[in-house]
Scaffold this motif. Sequence first.
Motif, PDB file in Angstrom:
ATOM      1  N   CYS A  73      41.318 -42.366 -31.288  1.00 49.41           N
ATOM      2  CA  CYS A  73      41.611 -42.623 -29.771  1.00 49.41           C
ATOM      3  C   CYS A  73      43.240 -41.975 -29.610  1.00 49.41           C
ATOM      4  N   VAL A  74      43.605 -42.167 -30.078  1.00 54.24           N
ATOM      5  CA  VAL A  74      45.039 -40.999 -30.250  1.00 54.24           C
ATOM      6  C   VAL A  74      44.605 -39.608 -30.142  1.00 54.24           C
ATOM      7  N   THR A  75      44.115 -39.222 -31.117  1.00 50.71           N
ATOM      8  CA  THR A  75      43.602 -37.836 -30.962  1.00 50.71           C
ATOM      9  C   THR A  75      42.626 -37.443 -29.910  1.00 50.71           C
ATOM     10  N   ILE A  76      41.965 -38.243 -29.599  1.00 51.63           N
ATOM     11  CA  ILE A  76      41.611 -38.244 -27.950  1.00 51.63           C
ATOM     12  C   ILE A  76      42.321 -38.082 -26.787  1.00 51.63           C
ATOM     13  N   ALA A  77      43.751 -38.706 -26.861  1.00 51.91           N
ATOM     14  CA  ALA A  77      44.460 -38.749 -25.703  1.00 51.91           C
ATOM     15  C   ALA A  77      45.111 -37.637 -26.240  1.00 51.91           C
ATOM     16  N   ARG A  78      45.650 -37.165 -27.254  1.00 49.89           N
ATOM     17  CA  ARG A  78      46.403 -35.714 -27.782  1.00 49.89           C
ATOM     18  C   ARG A  78      45.872 -34.617 -27.177  1.00 49.89           C
ATOM     19  N   HIS A  79      44.605 -34.605 -27.249  1.00 45.96           N
ATOM     20  CA  HIS A  79      43.860 -33.587 -26.651  1.00 45.96           C
ATOM     21  C   HIS A  79      43.489 -33.509 -24.916  1.00 45.96           C
ATOM     22  N   ARG A  80      43.603 -34.584 -24.705  1.00 43.70           N
ATOM     23  CA  ARG A  80      43.196 -35.037 -23.386  1.00 43.70           C
ATOM     24  C   ARG A  80      44.846 -34.310 -22.723  1.00 43.70           C
ATOM     25  N   ALA A  81      45.892 -34.497 -23.266  1.00 45.05           N
ATOM     26  CA  ALA A  81      47.574 -34.133 -22.705  1.00 45.05           C
ATOM     27  C   ALA A  81      47.861 -32.725 -22.814  1.00 45.05           C
ATOM     28  N   MET A  82      46.965 -32.143 -24.386  1.00 41.39           N
ATOM     29  CA  MET A  82      47.197 -31.199 -24.247  1.00 41.39           C
ATOM     30  C   MET A  82      46.768 -30.173 -23.139  1.00 41.39           C
ATOM     31  N   ASP A  83      45.232 -30.204 -22.837  1.00 42.24           N
ATOM     32  CA  ASP A  83      44.462 -29.555 -21.796  1.00 42.24           C
ATOM     33  C   ASP A  83      45.555 -29.563 -20.711  1.00 42.24           C
ATOM     34  N   HIS A  84      45.729 -30.961 -20.443  1.00 40.72           N
ATOM     35  CA  HIS A  84      46.854 -31.184 -18.870  1.00 40.72           C
ATOM     36  C   HIS A  84      47.683 -29.863 -19.553  1.00 40.72           C
ATOM     37  N   LEU A  85      49.078 -30.120 -20.422  1.00 35.47           N
ATOM     38  CA  LEU A  85      49.785 -29.573 -20.527  1.00 35.47           C
ATOM     39  C   LEU A  85      50.033 -27.907 -19.574  1.00 35.47           C
ATOM     40  N   ARG A  86      48.185 -27.740 -20.902  1.00 37.35           N
ATOM     41  CA  ARG A  86      47.962 -26.081 -20.564  1.00 37.35           C
ATOM     42  C   ARG A  86      47.560 -25.557 -18.939  1.00 37.35           C
ATOM     43  N   TYR A  87      46.992 -27.056 -18.538  1.00 37.52           N
ATOM     44  CA  TYR A  87      46.244 -26.480 -16.969  1.00 37.52           C
ATOM     45  C   TYR A  87      48.236 -26.542 -16.014  1.00 37.52           C
ATOM     46  N   GLN A  88      48.755 -27.505 -16.557  1.00 39.75           N
ATOM     47  CA  GLN A  88      50.035 -27.669 -15.687  1.00 39.75           C
ATOM     48  C   GLN A  88      51.175 -26.794 -16.161  1.00 39.75           C
ATOM     49  N   ARG A  89      51.026 -25.900 -16.929  1.00 38.86           N
ATOM     50  CA  ARG A  89      51.988 -24.346 -17.057  1.00 38.86           C
ATOM     51  C   ARG A  89      51.692 -23.424 -16.312  1.00 38.86           C
ATOM     52  N   ARG A  90      49.830 -23.614 -15.972  1.00 39.04           N
ATOM     53  CA  ARG A  90      49.411 -22.544 -14.758  1.00 39.04           C
ATOM     54  C   ARG A  90      49.975 -22.962 -13.303  1.00 39.04           C
TER      55      ARG A  90
END
Lengths: 196, 253
Positions: A73-90
């Motif tokens: 579960c944490v791995t899935i959440a971390r991947h989603r968080a990284m996607d979110h951060l990449r999106y936010q960075r833009r």
Amino acid sequence: MDGSGLERAIAAAQDGDEYAFRVLYRAVQPGLLRYLHALVGADAEDVAAESWLQIARDLGAFRGDESGFRAWCVTIARHRAMDHLRYQRRRPSHPTPVEELMGLAADDDTAGCAVDALTTAEAVTLIATLPREQAEAVLLRVVVGLDAQTAGRILGRRAGAIRTATYRGLRHLAVRLARDDPPVTRALAPTLKEVR
Amino acid sequence: MSNPRRHSAPRRTDWSELDRAAVEDLVLGGPQAWRSDPRQLAALLVAASAPARAGEVAGEEGAARAFRTACHRAATRRRPVRRVRSALARVLTTKVAVLSAGALGAVALVFAVGAGDRINALPFGGENTVHSEAPQPPAHKVIEAPTHASPSARPTSGPAVPALCREYVQRDRRDRDRMLDDPSFRGLRDSAGVNGTDRDRDRARMDDYCTRVLGRDSGDRPNGDSGDHSGWPDDGDSNNPDPHDPRPHHPVA
């Protein structure tokens, strides 16, 4: 819930038992949300919701025990968080209001509960001020409850490196607490929002 | 749960004691040990790992909805797959049966028009030896010796069986009787199950056999209706002159 109980819930949920799935959610979500707060700040709930969509969708394919399930579960959440951060960075960044994070668990009516909840949020916030590697190591081990080896698998590091990061992070926090910095729990520093 | 700043007992701040081993011990101690630990750091860990608050599981309904949707999708995905697989299996079974029967029919025909010599070189099986091999392309099919027409059945040699049969059926009864004694028709007689003990019965067997061979040769029988995949000749159907033939009919394709 003990390990065997959670493992039974995993098996039942994989057979389509919604009640068992709710048991899993209640067991995993608090630690997951706190971990995500350290990664994405106020967007943690949105990222957690996305994570649970994927968890619900892929649950049937999971194989493992309770610890493995938490790590999954944490791995899935971390991947989603990284996607979110990449999106936010833009996008233009918006500092996370402290009050927003502190409102994390402010649903309870009693003042006492609100204070306790605030304290939990403060603790998580304080941990989140650590360098990313240390913050993630501390949260995965202390809040999510994973051992060093499992946390290392999630973060792509060796267990020894996770223990070292945990040690450095907690020692740093101990020093800050010893100084009794008055604004320490108010010093929300979305450091992890700047990563990646 | 404890609040580091509101705790009634004074918290120790001697962080200098926190070496690597002490920190690891602290982490491994878990919440129960942290609660009784007087250090501020332990209080922080207690707070960070406190039980869930209502607000933290506010998304439970959304997650449960996602779970229901996922279950529904999984169920709807499985059903069509099962249906399609079942239908596909039926179609494939039918096709395999038809193709294999057709292929073996073609093999029998090839054999009938010129493969007799090859058959002669093959070892013969026992009386009821039936080889239901998996369908193979006719060109690669090794035809096993047909031994089921009668205990005395033998493969033919010399002219092709259909040609012999055509010659046989074109003759009148007297000539047919002569043919039953003609050495050049021995192979045909053997294949037809003629054993020379009863002239009328031999003639009937020969007539019936040639009628079937010529009927198949001229395409009267549709491919695939033969139940015997053991090769040529095929008399495992209702026209079998020997009702006591114990061979299994219609081997599974």
